[in-house]
Motif scaffolding. Structure first.
Motif, PDB file in Angstrom:
ATOM      1  N   PRO A 205       0.791  -1.089  -0.029  1.00 57.45           N
ATOM      2  CA  PRO A 205      -0.021   0.130   0.181  1.00 57.45           C
ATOM      3  C   PRO A 205       0.797   1.303   0.019  1.00 57.45           C
ATOM      4  N   ILE A 206       2.136   1.185  -0.115  1.00 57.21           N
ATOM      5  CA  ILE A 206       3.012   2.302  -0.007  1.00 57.21           C
ATOM      6  C   ILE A 206       2.978   3.069  -1.232  1.00 57.21           C
ATOM      7  N   GLY A 207       3.421   2.261  -2.355  1.00 52.93           N
ATOM      8  CA  GLY A 207       2.963   2.774  -3.708  1.00 52.93           C
ATOM      9  C   GLY A 207       3.748   4.328  -4.179  1.00 52.93           C
ATOM     10  N   LEU A 208       5.022   4.378  -3.797  1.00 54.94           N
ATOM     11  CA  LEU A 208       5.940   5.382  -3.918  1.00 54.94           C
ATOM     12  C   LEU A 208       6.442   5.088  -5.195  1.00 54.94           C
ATOM     13  N   GLU A 209       6.985   6.491  -6.076  1.00 54.15           N
ATOM     14  CA  GLU A 209       7.535   5.964  -7.215  1.00 54.15           C
ATOM     15  C   GLU A 209       9.035   6.204  -6.693  1.00 54.15           C
ATOM     16  N   VAL A 210       9.865   5.419  -6.914  1.00 54.69           N
ATOM     17  CA  VAL A 210      11.386   5.366  -6.474  1.00 54.69           C
ATOM     18  C   VAL A 210      12.268   4.966  -7.322  1.00 54.69           C
ATOM     19  N   THR A 211      13.451   5.513  -7.191  1.00 56.06           N
ATOM     20  CA  THR A 211      14.640   5.359  -8.190  1.00 56.06           C
ATOM     21  C   THR A 211      15.679   4.980  -7.461  1.00 56.06           C
ATOM     22  N   ALA A 212      16.877   4.586  -7.952  1.00 52.19           N
ATOM     23  CA  ALA A 212      18.066   4.296  -7.559  1.00 52.19           C
ATOM     24  C   ALA A 212      19.194   5.040  -8.293  1.00 52.19           C
ATOM     25  N   TYR A 213      19.142   6.498  -8.550  1.00 49.84           N
ATOM     26  CA  TYR A 213      20.013   7.111  -9.459  1.00 49.84           C
ATOM     27  C   TYR A 213      21.037   7.602  -8.722  1.00 49.84           C
ATOM     28  N   PRO A 214      22.112   8.084  -9.194  1.00 47.99           N
ATOM     29  CA  PRO A 214      23.285   8.789  -8.640  1.00 47.99           C
ATOM     30  C   PRO A 214      22.592  10.217  -8.095  1.00 47.99           C
ATOM     31  N   LEU A 215      23.092  10.976  -7.348  1.00 44.32           N
ATOM     32  CA  LEU A 215      22.612  12.057  -6.912  1.00 44.32           C
ATOM     33  C   LEU A 215      22.448  13.426  -8.130  1.00 44.32           C
ATOM     34  N   ASN A 216      23.462  13.184  -8.915  1.00 46.24           N
ATOM     35  CA  ASN A 216      23.482  14.165 -10.192  1.00 46.24           C
ATOM     36  C   ASN A 216      22.793  13.748 -11.377  1.00 46.24           C
ATOM     37  N   ALA A 217      22.215  12.627 -11.257  1.00 49.51           N
ATOM     38  CA  ALA A 217      21.492  11.800 -12.561  1.00 49.51           C
ATOM     39  C   ALA A 217      20.446  12.555 -13.065  1.00 49.51           C
ATOM     40  N   PRO A 218      19.900  12.635 -14.234  1.00 55.68           N
ATOM     41  CA  PRO A 218      18.622  13.227 -14.543  1.00 55.68           C
ATOM     42  C   PRO A 218      17.614  12.408 -14.165  1.00 55.68           C
TER      43      PRO A 218
END
Length: 317
Positions: free
Chosen positions: A26-39
């Protein structure tokens, strides 16, 4: 238990498990694992990002433990909230931040699959993050400071897999490298001595034979001093080292050590580290089984049962 050889997969699988936990209902967040400076490509609406910025490994061995030593792995993630647009008028990034923070608190343990038959238990805990560290992370990425918190994911692995194989004297010769450790076990003392001499001949090096009492002291400092003196003697430089009568130090020892044991307080792993500075192959002779510490470090074990012809048999193949 998974071993340290799977550490890369353990990191990747932990990151994926965190992503899935935060993105699934039920959390349902959009989540990424990008470097901090990635687009921020492929993302719409408020979201959070997982950035692995630091890890640490702590090796330990329990007093009653048998087998390889273990390592505690700690992965430190920066969890940062991003708005859905430049305005963030509905404070969507704050809502995503709070949702992710609460989810970590509510799910302190993750079961992380490693392959088809192994599951890693990973403990999650918020990690203190000072303003200075937070600012430094974003400054290093040349990015503006974002609303963030840190989470530590920790799990335990076997520090090593036993690499010693039961082999022949020829396998010992193949080691050849400085500080490589081989073990000769069994009751055939003459056969072990002959095998060590054979290794030295094959390598074109002298053989130095010493009892364990001549190179191991009651303390690590005393042991280091003895070994340094041995290695630096001109006639011993480059020599193959055979340590005889070594069961008292490197053999299987009782769970409760006798108070009169001169090596009761000795860290065997540290002694083996010192032997790693030897100029050539180190051969340790034992009458019985090797201790766990030695079994972890040795590359080859050659067995010499007390029977006629055993020495010749072990040099073949």
């Amino acid at each position: 238990m998974s071993s340290l050889t799977n550490y890369g997969q353990a990191i990747a699988s932990t990151t994926v498990a965190l992503l899935q936990m935060l993105s699934s209902p039920p959390i349902g967040l959009e989540v990424t694992a990008y470097p901090l400076n990635a687009p921020r490509t492929g993302v719409s609406g408020p979201s959070v990002n997982l950035f692995l910025y630091y890890d640490s490994l702590i090796t330990y061995r329990e007093e009653t433990q048998r087998g390889p030593s273990r390592v505690i792995a700690e992965l430190h993630y920066l969890v940062s909230a991003y708005p859905g647009d430049d305005g963030d008028t509905d404070a969507g990034s704050h809502r995503a931040f709070g949702t992710a923070r609460a989810a970590i608190e509510r799910h302190p343990v993750l079961s992380v699959p490693l392959g088809s038959a192994d599951v890693l238990q990973v403990w999650l805990s918020p990690s203190p993050l000072t303003t200075e560290v937070l600012t430094a992370l974003w400054a290093a990425a040349a990015e503006p400071l974002r609303l963030s918190f840190a989470v530590m994911a920790s799990f335990t692995l076997d520090a090593s897999e036993r690499v010693a194989v039961v082999g022949t004297v020829r396998d010992v010769v193949k080691l050849a490298g400085a500080g490589a450790i081989a073990v000769l076990t069994g009751a055939d003392a003459a056969g072990k001595a002959e095998a060590a001499a054979s290794v030295a001949r094959e390598l074109g090096k002298p053989l130095v034979t010493v009892p364990v009492t001549d190179i191991v002291g009651a303390t690590l400092a005393e042991t280091e001093e003895k070994l340094t003196r041995l290695f630096e003697q001109a006639e011993h430089r480059g020599a193959v080292l055979l340590i005889e009568e070594a069961d008292a130090v490197f053999g299987v020892r009782p769970e409760v050590l006798d108070v009169d044991d001169p090596y009761a307080g000795l860290d065997i792993g540290s002694v083996l580290d010192q032997l790693g500075h030897a100029p050539s192959v180190v051969i340790i002779g034992l009458g019985h089984l090797a201790s766990d510490e030695l079994a972890d470090r040795a590359k080859v074990e050659v067995r010499f049962p007390a029977e006629e012809g055993s020495a010749a048999a072990r040099t073949s193949g």
